[in-house]
Design a protein around this motif. Structure first.
Motif, PDB file in Angstrom:
ATOM      1  N   GLY A  81      -2.614   9.349   3.651  1.00 51.64           N
ATOM      2  CA  GLY A  81      -1.212   8.548   2.796  1.00 51.64           C
ATOM      3  C   GLY A  81       0.098   9.371   3.249  1.00 51.64           C
ATOM      4  N   TYR A  84       0.419  -1.282   0.022  1.00 48.71           N
ATOM      5  CA  TYR A  84      -0.049  -0.368  -0.264  1.00 48.71           C
ATOM      6  C   TYR A  84       0.975   1.258  -0.114  1.00 48.71           C
ATOM      7  CZ  TYR A  84      -4.316  -2.843   1.069  1.00 48.71           C
ATOM      8  OH  TYR A  84      -5.240  -3.763   1.529  1.00 48.71           O
ATOM      9  N   ARG A 116      -5.932   2.358   7.577  1.00 50.59           N
ATOM     10  CA  ARG A 116      -6.763   2.870   7.742  1.00 50.59           C
ATOM     11  C   ARG A 116      -6.294   4.425   7.915  1.00 50.59           C
ATOM     12  NH1 ARG A 116     -10.366  -2.229   9.811  1.00 50.59           N
ATOM     13  NH2 ARG A 116     -10.878  -2.930   6.827  1.00 50.59           N
ATOM     14  N   PRO A 150       1.297   5.766  -2.188  1.00 54.81           N
ATOM     15  CA  PRO A 150       0.201   6.683  -1.535  1.00 54.81           C
ATOM     16  C   PRO A 150      -1.460   7.218  -2.194  1.00 54.81           C
ATOM     17  CG  PRO A 150       1.578   7.378  -0.879  1.00 54.81           C
ATOM     18  CD  PRO A 150       2.862   5.537  -2.456  1.00 54.81           C
ATOM     19  N   TRP A 173      -3.674   5.386   8.325  1.00 53.34           N
ATOM     20  CA  TRP A 173      -2.661   6.454   7.567  1.00 53.34           C
ATOM     21  C   TRP A 173      -3.536   6.441   6.591  1.00 53.34           C
ATOM     22  CZ3 TRP A 173      -1.187   4.674   2.951  1.00 53.34           C
ATOM     23  CH2 TRP A 173       0.196   4.965   2.445  1.00 53.34           C
ATOM     24  N   LEU A 174      -4.571   5.645   5.934  1.00 55.21           N
ATOM     25  CA  LEU A 174      -5.199   6.349   4.402  1.00 55.21           C
ATOM     26  C   LEU A 174      -6.115   7.567   4.699  1.00 55.21           C
ATOM     27  CD1 LEU A 174      -5.666   2.861   3.678  1.00 55.21           C
ATOM     28  CD2 LEU A 174      -4.441   4.415   1.813  1.00 55.21           C
ATOM     29  N   TYR A 183      -8.551   3.402  -1.013  1.00 59.61           N
ATOM     30  CA  TYR A 183      -9.301   3.500   0.557  1.00 59.61           C
ATOM     31  C   TYR A 183     -10.800   4.283   0.351  1.00 59.61           C
ATOM     32  CZ  TYR A 183     -10.798   4.423   5.192  1.00 59.61           C
ATOM     33  OH  TYR A 183     -10.771   4.906   6.498  1.00 59.61           O
ATOM     34  N   SER A 231      -3.400   4.152  -3.037  1.00 58.95           N
ATOM     35  CA  SER A 231      -4.158   3.099  -2.050  1.00 58.95           C
ATOM     36  C   SER A 231      -4.731   4.549  -1.441  1.00 58.95           C
ATOM     37  CB  SER A 231      -2.932   3.004  -0.985  1.00 58.95           C
ATOM     38  OG  SER A 231      -1.900   2.341  -1.467  1.00 58.95           O
ATOM     39  N   VAL A 232      -5.306   5.784  -1.135  1.00 59.60           N
ATOM     40  CA  VAL A 232      -5.768   6.770  -0.896  1.00 59.60           C
ATOM     41  C   VAL A 232      -6.963   6.767  -1.390  1.00 59.60           C
ATOM     42  CG1 VAL A 232      -6.730   9.070  -0.170  1.00 59.60           C
ATOM     43  CG2 VAL A 232      -3.951   8.157   0.309  1.00 59.60           C
TER      44      VAL A 232
END
Length: 290
Positions: A204, A117, A197, A121, A199-200, A128, A124-125
Motif C-alpha cells: 500500500g 481502497y 494489485r 491502505p 500497489w497492494l 488482499y 486493503s492490504v
C-alpha cells in the motif's frame, strides 16, 4: 436491466439529501465498517472457514439478525464499501458532460473505486492477503469487479445511442457497438486491477493514483490516440508539436506511439521484468517491421 443495476438506480433515486438522511447513511456505513473489521480480525486469527456469522456479530456487539440487515453472507462482509461506491460511480456517469469523451468518463469512474481502497491502505492490504488464501473470497471479488464492468459497458452503449460525438471508427447502431463497449470497459477495469494489485503487493505504498493515470494514458493511446473534433479530453494530449519538442529518442518513440493513427494494429509485448530495456525495444522494433 439486471437486478443489481435496478437496485443501484433505485438507491440513487430514493436517496434524500437532508441531514437526517445523511446521518442515517453515515450510521449505516459505520455499522458496515464495524462488522467488516470484526470479520477481518476473526478471519485472521482463527481462519475463514472456522469463523461463523454469530461470532462476527458478537465481536461487533450486535445480534445475528443485525448482521443480516447489512450483509447477506460472511463473504460479503469482506467488501463493505462496494455498494456505496457503485452508486457513487453510477452518479458520476449520469452527471458527466456530453462533451467529455466517454472513455475519459469511465476512467474517472474507476478512479472512485481506487480511492475507496487507497483511503484505508492497511485494511486493503490485509483484505488482499486474505482473499489470496480463500477461493470463496476470490470468487466474490470477481463478482464485485463484474458489477463495475457491466455498469461501464451500459454507459458506453448509452453514449453510442445518445451522442453524435463518438470515438473515431465507432458507428451508431453498428454491429460492433456492444463488442467495443465491452472491450473498452474491460480494458479500463483491467488496468485498474493491475495497478491496484501491484500497489497492494507493495504494502500500500506509493502514489497509486499517479500509477493509474499512467495506465489510462496507455489505454487512451490504444483506443483513441486522436480524439474526434468537438470532444473534450481530460489529461494531456500528445500532438505533432509535442513530438518535435521531445528531447530524447525514447521520448520521441513514446510520443509517436501515442499519436499513431487509429487504423494501425495493436502490438502486445510480454517481457521479463529483469530483461535489458534495449533487448525489449529491439524485439518490439522487429515485431513492428514484419
Amino acid at each position: 436491466m439486471d437486478r443489481e443495476q435496478s437496485s443501484v438506480d433505485q438507491d440513487a433515486r430514493t436517496a434524500e439529501p437532508g441531514p437526517s438522511s445523511r446521518r442515517a447513511a453515515a450510521q449505516r456505513r459505520q455499522m458496515r465498517q464495524d462488522l467488516a473489521a470484526a470479520a477481518m480480525d476473526l478471519f485472521a486469527t482463527q481462519g475463514y472457514e472456522e469463523t461463523t456469522v454469530d461470532q462476527i456479530a458478537a465481536a461487533a456487539g450486535v445480534a445475528r439478525r443485525t448482521f443480516f440487515r447489512y450483509f447477506r453472507s460472511k463473504e460479503e462482509a469482506i467488501f463493505p464499501d462496494h455498494d456505496d461506491t457503485l452508486v457513487r460511480v453510477a452518479d458520476l456517469l449520469a452527471s458527466a458532460e456530453p462533451e467529455e469523451h466517454p472513455l475519459d468518463v469511465v476512467c474517472r469512474g474507476i478512479k472512485e473505486v481506487l480511492r475507496m481502497y487507497a483511503s484505508t491502505p492497511a485494511v486493503s492490504v490485509a483484505r488482499y492477503q486474505l482473499i489470496r488464501q480463500v477461493p470463496a473470497l476470490r470468487e466474490r471479488e470477481i463478482a464485485v469487479v463484474a458489477r463495475y464492468e457491466r455498469l461501464f459497458t451500459r454507459y458506453l452503449l448509452g453514449r453510442f445511442d445518445a451522442s453524435e460525438t463518438i470515438p473515431p471508427g465507432w458507428q451508431h447502431g453498428g454491429d460492433d457497438d456492444s463488442m467495443l463497449a465491452e472491450v473498452s470497459a474491460a480494458a479500463v477495469v483491467a488496468a485498474h486491477n493491475h495497478v491496484l494489485r501491484r500497489w497492494l503487493r507493495a504494502g500500500g505504498h506509493g502514489d497509486v493514483e499517479v500509477q493509474l493515470d499512467h495506465s489510462f494514458e496507455v489505454i487512451r493511446g490504444t483506443f483513441w490516440p486522436t480524439p474526434p473534433r468537438g470532444v473534450r479530453r481530460r489529461g494531456t494530449v500528445v500532438t505533432p508539436s509535442a513530438i518535435e519538442g521531445a528531447g530524447t529518442s525514447g521520448e520521441i518513440e513514446a510520443a509517436s506511439a501515442l499519436s499513431a493513427t487509429p487504423n494501425g494494429e495493436v502490438l502486445i509485448t510480454v517481457a521479463r521484468t529483469d530483461a535489458p530495456l534495449d533487448l525489449v525495444l529491439d524485439s518490439i522494433r522487429a515485431a513492428l517491421s514484419r
